[in-house]
Scaffold this motif. Structure first.
Motif: not given
Length: 180
Positions: A93-94, A97-98, A130, A132-134
């Motif tokens: 996730e960090e 973003g997935y 996603q 978040a953008p990552g």
């Protein structure tokens, strides 16, 4: 790009050491680096028929070979009191973003037995949306890359795109699993 190279004074993630040992009745020495173990995740996006990789800035690669970025699996060091699976899920996730719900262990291997005996545990997960953008945390410079399965074998042998052995191994594993 590289401004200076100097001796490491206060390491945070590695510790250079000299190992003195005896082998066959002879005293020997070896230079090594104590480093954290790590996790890495091969991510597959079924709807895009693509692998999700990260393209990350690597100063040591720039210093040694002139490449500033490396194509890699989503990965991170084991420096938290959590399960390897949980660390891997958080890294996904960090960096990308997935959000991953289900993760499968593939195997573990040693990343650099000559100078650092770190163990990497390799996982596989499928992703779809996603959240978040990552891009990592703090000041990390990470780009999320979608590598189409149809171009993956060509990518594996493209020496103009620096990549890690773990990424190559994971792709070989995926193709072997999906060759039936």
């Amino acid at each position: 790009m590289i401004k200076t190279i100097q001796p490491l004074k206060h390491p945070h993630f590695i510790k250079p050491v000299e190992i003195i040992y005896e082998q066959n009745g002879k005293e020997k020495r070896w230079e090594a680096v104590q480093a954290h173990d790590s996790v890495a995740v091969l991510l597959f996006h079924p709807q895009k028929d693509a692998f999700v990789l990260v393209k990350q800035f690597r100063p040591a690669l720039a210093m040694q070979h002139g490449f500033a970025f490396s194509y890699e699996l989503c990965a991170g060091i084991v420096d938290k009191d959590k399960s390897l699976e949980q660390i891997a899920i958080e890294e996904v996730e960090e960096e990308t973003g997935y959000r991953v719900e289900k993760i499968e262990k593939i195997t573990s291997f040693f990343t650099s037995v000559g100078f650092a005996g770190s163990k990497q545990t390799l996982f596989y997960a499928e992703v779809s949306k996603q959240v978040a953008p990552g891009g990592g945390i703090d000041d990390e410079v990470i780009e999320v890359v979608h590598l189409p399965v149809a171009k993956a074998k060509e990518f594996m042998y493209d020496e103009s795109k620096p990549k890690t052995p773990g990424l190559l191994f994971a792709l070989c594993w995926w193709f072997e699993q999906n060759s039936q």
